[in-house]
Design a protein around this motif. Structure first.
Motif, short mmCIF file in Angstrom:
data_model
loop_
_atom_site.label_atom_id
_atom_site.label_comp_id
_atom_site.label_asym_id
_atom_site.label_seq_id
_atom_site.Cartn_x
_atom_site.Cartn_y
_atom_site.Cartn_z
N LEU A 107 0.84 -1.21 0.00
CA LEU A 107 0.00 0.00 0.00
C LEU A 107 0.87 1.26 0.00
CD1 LEU A 107 -2.76 1.43 0.30
CD2 LEU A 107 -2.54 1.12 2.77
N PHE A 108 1.88 1.27 0.86
CA PHE A 108 2.77 2.43 0.99
C PHE A 108 3.51 2.70 -0.31
CE2 PHE A 108 5.82 4.38 4.42
CZ PHE A 108 5.56 5.64 3.89
N ILE A 109 4.06 1.65 -0.91
CA ILE A 109 4.78 1.78 -2.17
C ILE A 109 3.83 2.25 -3.27
CG2 ILE A 109 5.87 0.43 -4.01
CD1 ILE A 109 7.13 -1.28 -1.75
N GLY A 110 2.63 1.69 -3.31
CA GLY A 110 1.65 2.09 -4.31
C GLY A 110 1.29 3.55 -4.23
N VAL A 111 1.09 4.06 -3.01
CA VAL A 111 0.77 5.48 -2.82
C VAL A 111 1.91 6.36 -3.33
CG1 VAL A 111 0.38 7.27 -1.09
CG2 VAL A 111 -0.83 5.09 -0.91
N ILE A 112 3.15 5.99 -2.99
CA ILE A 112 4.31 6.76 -3.44
C ILE A 112 4.39 6.76 -4.97
CG2 ILE A 112 6.84 6.82 -3.50
CD1 ILE A 112 6.82 5.77 -0.61
N GLN A 113 4.19 5.59 -5.57
CA GLN A 113 4.28 5.50 -7.03
C GLN A 113 3.20 6.32 -7.73
OE1 GLN A 113 4.18 1.21 -7.26
NE2 GLN A 113 6.39 1.06 -7.59
N VAL A 114 1.98 6.27 -7.22
CA VAL A 114 0.90 7.04 -7.83
C VAL A 114 1.17 8.54 -7.69
CG1 VAL A 114 -1.54 7.65 -7.63
CG2 VAL A 114 -0.86 5.25 -7.59
N LEU A 115 1.62 8.97 -6.52
CA LEU A 115 1.96 10.38 -6.32
C LEU A 115 3.07 10.82 -7.27
CD1 LEU A 115 1.86 10.79 -2.42
CD2 LEU A 115 0.32 11.82 -4.09
N GLY A 117 3.76 9.53 -10.10
CA GLY A 117 3.21 9.53 -11.45
C GLY A 117 2.42 10.79 -11.74
N PHE A 118 1.54 11.18 -10.83
CA PHE A 118 0.73 12.38 -11.04
C PHE A 118 1.57 13.66 -10.99
CE2 PHE A 118 -3.05 9.75 -9.84
CZ PHE A 118 -3.79 10.01 -11.00
N LEU A 119 2.67 13.62 -10.25
CA LEU A 119 3.58 14.76 -10.18
C LEU A 119 4.60 14.75 -11.32
CD1 LEU A 119 4.26 14.85 -6.32
CD2 LEU A 119 2.83 16.43 -7.65
N LYS A 120 4.45 13.76 -12.23
CA LYS A 120 5.32 13.63 -13.41
C LYS A 120 6.79 13.54 -13.01
CE LYS A 120 2.05 16.06 -16.40
NZ LYS A 120 1.44 14.81 -16.84
N MET A 121 7.04 12.65 -12.05
CA MET A 121 8.41 12.47 -11.54
C MET A 121 9.07 11.22 -12.13
SD MET A 121 8.76 15.05 -9.50
CE MET A 121 10.03 14.75 -8.28
N ASN A 285 5.39 8.16 -16.68
CA ASN A 285 4.52 8.63 -15.59
C ASN A 285 3.27 7.76 -15.47
OD1 ASN A 285 6.12 10.92 -14.77
ND2 ASN A 285 5.52 11.90 -16.68
N GLN A 286 2.71 7.33 -16.60
CA GLN A 286 1.54 6.44 -16.54
C GLN A 286 1.94 5.07 -16.00
OE1 GLN A 286 -1.57 6.93 -16.70
NE2 GLN A 286 -2.25 4.80 -16.68
N GLU A 287 3.17 4.64 -16.28
CA GLU A 287 3.65 3.37 -15.73
C GLU A 287 3.68 3.44 -14.20
OE1 GLU A 287 4.80 0.30 -17.56
OE2 GLU A 287 3.25 1.42 -18.59
N LEU A 288 4.11 4.56 -13.66
CA LEU A 288 4.11 4.75 -12.20
C LEU A 288 2.69 4.64 -11.65
CD1 LEU A 288 6.67 7.64 -11.64
CD2 LEU A 288 6.71 5.42 -10.49
N ILE A 289 1.75 5.29 -12.33
CA ILE A 289 0.35 5.28 -11.87
C ILE A 289 -0.22 3.86 -11.94
CG2 ILE A 289 -1.98 6.11 -12.37
CD1 ILE A 289 -0.66 8.72 -13.39
N ALA A 290 0.05 3.16 -13.04
CA ALA A 290 -0.46 1.80 -13.21
C ALA A 290 0.13 0.85 -12.17
CB ALA A 290 -0.16 1.30 -14.62
#
Length: 571
Positions: A107-115, A117-121, A285-290
């Motif tokens: 869960l923690f890793i997923g939240v970081i990855q989605v953030l 991704g949305f921040l285009k990092m 960035n979409q890969e991070l979100i996915a």
């Protein structure tokens, strides 16, 4: 919607011709996932069934949201090792708390990855250089193999540290279980034989079937051979992960490192596939979100962290996967196994799973790349070896963090002392080239010094620039009248460097030397105008090309109107 759910792009255009390849790949990867997932869960210190859980939701989510159609998402050896290493360092009491922490980590890793991704990092993965990745991966592969010695030898090892594992293993040499060793080595030999017969045969599942049959129909368990044991039947139940508030700070570093490593694996594998497919679909960035969404939703169904697997993706591609439908089929096969086949795996020897892991790590150890670096780039070879030994003997997290830090320090060192070349005009041409490369063809001019600085000019290298230029000026002697800076490679000048340039102009003027700047790009010229350097230098000392500056000094070619306008073009 199509931006965040790429399935809406490819599913409406799905062709019947894709179906056979997707079915074949889905079944092959699904069969491969079952023993691999259980084996990787063991690396993570989790019961084998959690490897099957992790092979369900995340790969389905990625098939819906990922930008690659062939990537195979699920549990992998690297992430499993990171979990074992990271959680093993915490004060955890009991297997239930350990499982809870591993699920929360997803869960923690997923939240970081989605953030991210949305921040285009997505560009952050660029800071993981190839020498660091290679050294880290090879060391991690060895650690994975070493960690399985306890299952292969039938002994008890409590540490995740390399030296301590060797020490505990050495102290128990008299307690080695010959049957476990025989079964494990036989498993490795059998898989090598199967692969030699035909590379497309799922060797791992063949060995699993033989291992189960051996334990069920023969009395080898009477000789102390350990089995996987009872695996819970049914699909994972929905459960909100427990949040360990007191350990969040300790878990953050691990979660951040795993987020970037998992993302690096996805992007690197995806890019390798793109080269084969001659396509350009991967969106970082979409890969991070996915990936993050898969980990978040997976954590609610008892999944531990997942990412793309090198070997499974290769098999998926080779088996003919065309779209994410293959992932749906793989997940369905794992689900059927959980629903109906878990009692069969009761008799699976742990030594067989260890043999699967030990054979799988071969592809992670790269010997060719370090040899190339040793021959051609010694500094990067030292970076690779430093990362390798720190990871192997100090720790997984320390290896990747210090490796990245060392690579950044190497980059800073290089930019602090970039290449500066003294240029000369090649006889019979208008070319100005490095005098060290074209010594016999250069026109020797004592009155003109032409230098090229091959980097941006900033606070980190301004003093080096100044000292090198003064050294070359001194080497020219008393006949020198004009210094020309070829600025074509200078793409930025910061405020500290501007100060040095102004100081240099005034200093040279006192010595009756003229400074000229040629070939500056538009953005660099804008900075020179905005900061007042041109006012101090004089607009007549700005040139589009070096040859124009030299001809101007010689008085053989007065500036034309267009040359004057281009060289003085303001921002």
């Amino acid at each position: 919607m199509k931006r965040y759910f790429p399935i809406l792009n490819w599913l409406p255009n799905y062709k019947k011709s894709y179906l056979s390849g997707d079915i074949s790949a889905g079944i092959t990867v699904g069969i491969m996932l079952i023993p691999q997932g259980m084996a990787y869960a063991m690396i993570a210190g989790l019961p084998p069934v959690f490897g099957l859980y992790a092979a369900l939701i995340p790969q389905v989510i990625y098939a819906i949201m990922g930008t690659s159609r062939q990537l195979a998402i699920g549990p992998v050896a690297m992430d499993s090792l990171l979990i074992a290493s990271g959680l093993g360092a915490l004060a955890i009491t009991g297997i239930n708390e350990y499982i809870s922490m591993a699920i929360f980590l997803a869960l923690f890793i997923g939240v970081i990855q989605v953030l991210l991704g949305f921040l285009k990092m997505g560009f952050l993965v660029n800071f993981l250089s190839k020498p660091v990745i290679s050294g880290f991966t090879s060391a991690a592969a060895l650690i994975i193999g070493i960690s399985q010695l306890k299952h292969l030898l039938g002994i008890t090892v409590t540490s995740n540290k390399t030296l301590q594992i060797f020490q505990q293993t050495f102290n128990q040499l008299d307690a080695i279980n010959p049957m476990a060793l025989l079964v494990g080595l036989s498993g490795i030999g059998m898989m090598l034989l199967v692969k030699r017969i035909h590379s497309q045969i799922p060797a791992a599942i063949v060995v699993v079937i033989l291992g189960i049959a051996l334990a069920y129909f023969t009395p080898i368990t009477n000789y102390g051979l350990k089995l996987v044991g009872k695996i819970p039947e049914g699909l994972p139940a929905f459960k909100i992960p427990d949040i360990p508030w007191t350990s969040l700070g300790e878990l953050f570093t691990l979660a951040l490192a795993m987020s970037l490593i998992a993302f690096m694996e996805v992007v690197s594998i995806g890019k390798a596939l793109e080269e084969k497919l001659k396509s350009n679909n991967i969106n970082a960035n979409q890969e991070l979100i996915a990936l993050g969404t898969g980990n978040i939703l997976g954590s609610f169904f008892q999944c531990y962290p997942t990412t793309a697997g090198f070997s499974r993706t290769a098999v998926n591609f080779q088996a003919g996967a065309k779209t994410g439908v293959a992932a749906f089929i793989s997940a369905a096969l794992v689900a059927l196994t959980l629903l109906f086949l878990t009692p069969v795996f009761y008799y699976l020897p742990n030594a067989i799973l260890a043999s699967i892991i030990m054979l799988a790590i071969r592809s992670l150890i790269d010997l060719k790349y370090p040899k190339e670096l040793y021959k051609n780039q010694k500094d990067e070879f030292l970076l690779l070896m430093a990362t390798f030994f720190i990871t192997l003997f100090v720790g997984i997290q320390e290896g990747i963090i210090l490796g990245v830090l060392f690579s950044l320090l190497l980059m800073v060192y290089r930019t602090s002392k970039p290449h500066m070349a003294v240029l000369g005009q090649i006889k019979g041409t208008t070319y100005f080239k490095n005098i060290n490369r074209f010594a016999t063809d250069i026109i020797d001019r004592k009155d003109i010094l032409v230098v090229r600085f091959d980097a941006q000019l900033f606070f980190g290298n301004k003093d080096y620039f100044y000292k090198q230029l003064k050294r070359h000026i001194k080497a020219k002697g008393y006949d020198l009248k004009t210094i020309i800076i070829n600025a074509e490679a200078i793409n930025y000048i910061d405020s500290s460097a501007i100060y040095i340039l102004k100081f240099l102009i005034l200093e040279l003027r006192q010595r009756e030397l003229t400074l000229m700047i040629a070939a500056a790009t538009g953005p660099t010229r804008d900075i020179l105008f905005k900061t007042g350097v041109v006012d101090l230098l004089g607009q007549e000392n700005l040139f589009v090309r070096v040859v124009e500056a030299v001809e101007y000094v010689d008085g053989v070619h007065p500036r034309t109107e267009i040359e004057d306008r281009v060289s003085r073009q303001k921002y």
